[in-house]
Enzyme design. Structure first.
Site, PDB file in Angstrom:
ATOM      1  CE  LYS A   1     -10.193  -6.886  -0.711  1.00 24.26           C
ATOM      2  NZ  LYS A   1      -9.980  -5.017  -0.645  1.00 24.26           N
TER       3      LYS A   1
ATOM      4  CB  SER B   1      -0.420   0.290   1.798  1.00 29.18           C
ATOM      5  OG  SER B   1      -1.575  -0.818   1.132  1.00 29.18           O
TER       6      SER B   1
ATOM      7  CB  SER C   1     -13.022   0.370   0.350  1.00 28.32           C
ATOM      8  OG  SER C   1     -11.907   0.480  -0.786  1.00 28.32           O
TER       9      SER C   1
ATOM     10  NE  ARG D   1      -3.039  -9.530  -0.088  1.00 28.16           N
ATOM     11  CZ  ARG D   1      -2.605  -9.345   0.380  1.00 28.16           C
ATOM     12  NH1 ARG D   1      -1.254  -9.337   0.263  1.00 28.16           N
ATOM     13  NH2 ARG D   1      -2.328  -8.095  -0.319  1.00 28.16           N
TER      14      ARG D   1
ATOM     15  CD  GLN E   1      -7.903  -1.085  -3.796  1.00 27.79           C
ATOM     16  OE1 GLN E   1      -8.872  -1.782  -4.372  1.00 27.79           O
ATOM     17  NE2 GLN E   1      -6.966  -2.461  -3.267  1.00 27.79           N
TER      18      GLN E   1
ATOM     19  NE  ARG F   1     -10.517  -6.316  -7.292  1.00 31.60           N
ATOM     20  CZ  ARG F   1      -9.269  -6.303  -6.395  1.00 31.60           C
ATOM     21  NH1 ARG F   1      -8.142  -6.381  -6.947  1.00 31.60           N
ATOM     22  NH2 ARG F   1      -9.622  -5.838  -4.932  1.00 31.60           N
TER      23      ARG F   1
ATOM     24  N   GLY G   1      -5.700  -3.919  -8.242  1.00 26.55           N
ATOM     25  CA  GLY G   1      -6.743  -2.971  -7.496  1.00 26.55           C
ATOM     26  C   GLY G   1      -6.895  -1.747  -6.938  1.00 26.55           C
TER      27      GLY G   1
ATOM     28  CG  ASP H   1      -5.175  -7.588   1.544  1.00 34.36           C
ATOM     29  OD1 ASP H   1      -6.656  -7.084   1.147  1.00 34.36           O
ATOM     30  OD2 ASP H   1      -4.371  -5.902   1.711  1.00 34.36           O
TER      31      ASP H   1
HETATM   32  C1  S3P Z   1      -5.516  -1.769   0.244  1.00 30.58           C
HETATM   33  C2  S3P Z   1      -7.136  -1.630   0.449  1.00 30.58           C
HETATM   34  C3  S3P Z   1      -7.490  -3.008   0.487  1.00 30.58           C
HETATM   35  C4  S3P Z   1      -6.997  -4.218   0.213  1.00 30.58           C
HETATM   36  C5  S3P Z   1      -5.948  -3.621  -0.793  1.00 30.58           C
HETATM   37  C6  S3P Z   1      -4.850  -3.178  -0.835  1.00 30.58           C
HETATM   38  C7  S3P Z   1      -4.947  -0.014  -0.336  1.00 30.58           C
HETATM   39  O1  S3P Z   1      -8.699  -2.831  -0.201  1.00 30.58           O
HETATM   40  O2  S3P Z   1      -7.875  -5.521   0.644  1.00 30.58           O
HETATM   41  O3  S3P Z   1      -4.567  -5.200  -0.861  1.00 30.58           O
HETATM   42  O4  S3P Z   1      -4.185  -0.551  -0.554  1.00 30.58           O
HETATM   43  O5  S3P Z   1      -5.683   1.449   0.004  1.00 30.58           O
HETATM   44  P1  S3P Z   1     -10.379  -2.248  -0.610  1.00 30.58           P
HETATM   45  O6  S3P Z   1      -9.658  -1.138   0.055  1.00 30.58           O
HETATM   46  O7  S3P Z   1     -10.742  -2.732  -1.416  1.00 30.58           O
HETATM   47  O8  S3P Z   1     -10.391  -3.195   0.873  1.00 30.58           O
END
Ligand code: S3P
Length: 421
Positions: A335, A20, A160, A381, A162, A119, A91, A308
């Site tokens: 995911k 991240s 979330s 994973r 993200q 997704r 993602g 995760d």
């Molecule tokens: C992440 C947020 C998570 C996580 C992903 C990384 C990020 O996803 O599962 O591996 O770096 O912001 P979500 O925001 O969809 O939960």
């Protein structure tokens, strides 16, 4: 790849940099005025997708092992990409870029691999459209048309990071402040890094307020070890008898440490030592020794703190005494693959009593866990979780398409070999 059960897992290691934080160091470095030097960058395929996207928008990024230099061009320094930006399997790249590109003065298209195309993007589109963004497509490829943005007050329907980060990146360019309310706290790396670079991002309980900025100051980043990568070795050490593993410099940001809390509740023997600060994020050395585990209930506010890690926690549950119930984790369905279906299917292949529910799974430990030919669903994973299970199972296992681990953890199998040699 064939994996045979091992007698013990022992040693110490540094896991690769946090995924991240690595993504965000490139994105925010590109928007900063000046040069950003990143140390401990994760050279996984996902983060390389982020580098590629920014290179295609005119940002010079030099990669030298895990040291990366980003020559930022300022908030309005990105140039229009000649083609659709390809985010691969990532993602985080896809969602965060959508927020950032919605605020640019040029049109763009974002596309990814077969998994990314499945997704959902609608949850990202909704708040951005309320801000004035023009985005077409509920799945990739998404088409973004330049439009001025205004700040909004918005309650996220799901926790979330993200989604939150996509809105925050757009908010940097909006007219007026943006308020984001989270139902539960999700990882806060974007907020920390933006504050560190001079943006005004304030947290008050579940609400974040972000002011627009005209300039971000370049800052150097030291990336901590990824707790989501360390998790595989934590569980391996917990379930293989006579094991002890020390993981050094692991990020222990409280929005990410659900895995430690839950493993401890399950009875794992864990020590978190030498807590210190590394570039604005807390890190520690974590030692895990094998011990008997018991099943527990995992749900609510805990879920975003270990989202995760749920596949590998399900593996721990297979070796625990009693029932582990995972609830409120419907996000797992969207995911890299549907991880509720994938985990329960693969655990059943190993003779584990595992049942999928709409928002999680129920795993009853106690049966003999058997080696099997595991599928990975093109999910990094899943591959690493089943490899950990294979270490403690009865009989040999095989992992289909093991190179998929390169998405987030190149060198995973080499490190595993080092600990089991
Ligand atoms: C992440 C947020 C998570 C996580 C992903 C990384 C990020 O996803 O599962 O591996 O770096 O912001 P979500 O925001 O969809 O939960």
């Amino acid at each position: 790849m064939t994996i045979v059960p091992v007698r013990r897992v022992r040693g110490e290691l540094f896991v690769p940099g946090d995924k991240s934080i690595s993504h965000r160091s490139i994105m925010l470095g590109a928007l900063a005025s000046g040069t950003t030097r990143v140390q401990g960058f994760l050279n996984g395929a996902d983060c390389l997708s982020t580098i590629d996207c920014f290179a295609r928008m005119g940002i010079q990024i030099d990669v030298n092992g895990d040291s990366v230099t980003v020559y930022g061009k300022g908030m309005r320094g990105l140039s229009q990409p000649a083609q659709a930006l390809y985010t691969g399997n990532s993602g985080t790249t896809t969602r965060l870029l959508t927020g950032l590109l919605a605020a640019q003065r040029f049109d763009s298209v974002i596309d990814g691999d077969a998994s990314i195309r499945k997704r959902p993007m609608a949850h990202v589109k909704t708040p951005l459209e309320l801000m004035g963004a023009r985005i077409e497509g509920d799945f990739c490829p998404v088409r973004i048309t330049a439009a001025p943005l205004r700040g909004i007050a918005y309650s996220l329907p799901v926790a979330s990071a993200q989604l939150k980060s996509a809105v925050l990146l757009a908010a940097l360019y909006a007219e007026g402040p943006t308020l984001i309310h989270e139902p539960q706290i999700s990882r806060d790396h974007t907020e920390r890094m933006l504050s560190h670079m001079g943006a005004s991002v304030a947290h008050d309980g579940y609400t974040i307020t972000c002011e627009p900025v005209s300039r971000l100051t370049a800052a150097d980043f030291k990336v901590c070890g990824d707790i989501s990568s360390a998790a595989f070795f934590m569980v391996a050490a917990a379930i293989v008898p006579d094991s002890q593993v020390t993981l050094r410099d692991v990020g222990i940001n409280p929005t990410r440490t659900g895995i430690i809390d839950v493993l401890k509740q399950m009875g794992a023997d864990m020590k978190v030592e030498n807590v210190r600060d590394l570039g604005g994020e807390p890190v520690a050395d974590i030692t895990v020794s094998s011990s008997p585990l018991k099943g527990i209930r995992i749900g609510g506010d805990m879920i975003p703190r270990l989202i995760d890690e749920l596949p590998v926690l399900a593996v721990a549950a297979a070796f625990a005494e009693g029932v582990t119930q995972i609830e409120d984790a419907q996000q797992l369905r969207v995911k890299e693959t549907d991880r509720i279906a994938a985990v329960t299917t693969e655990l059943a292949r190993a003779n584990v009593d595992a049942t999928a529910t709409s928002d999680g799974m129920v795993i009853t430990g106690g049966r003999q866990v058997r080696g099997a030919a595991f599928k990975t669903y093109h999910d990094h994973r899943m591959a690493m979780s089943m490899a950990v299970l294979a270490l403690a199972a009865h009989g040999e296992s095989s992992i289909e398409n093991p190179q998929v681990v390169d998405i987030s953890f190149p060198g995973f199998f080499e490190m595993l070999n080092q600990l089991t040699a």
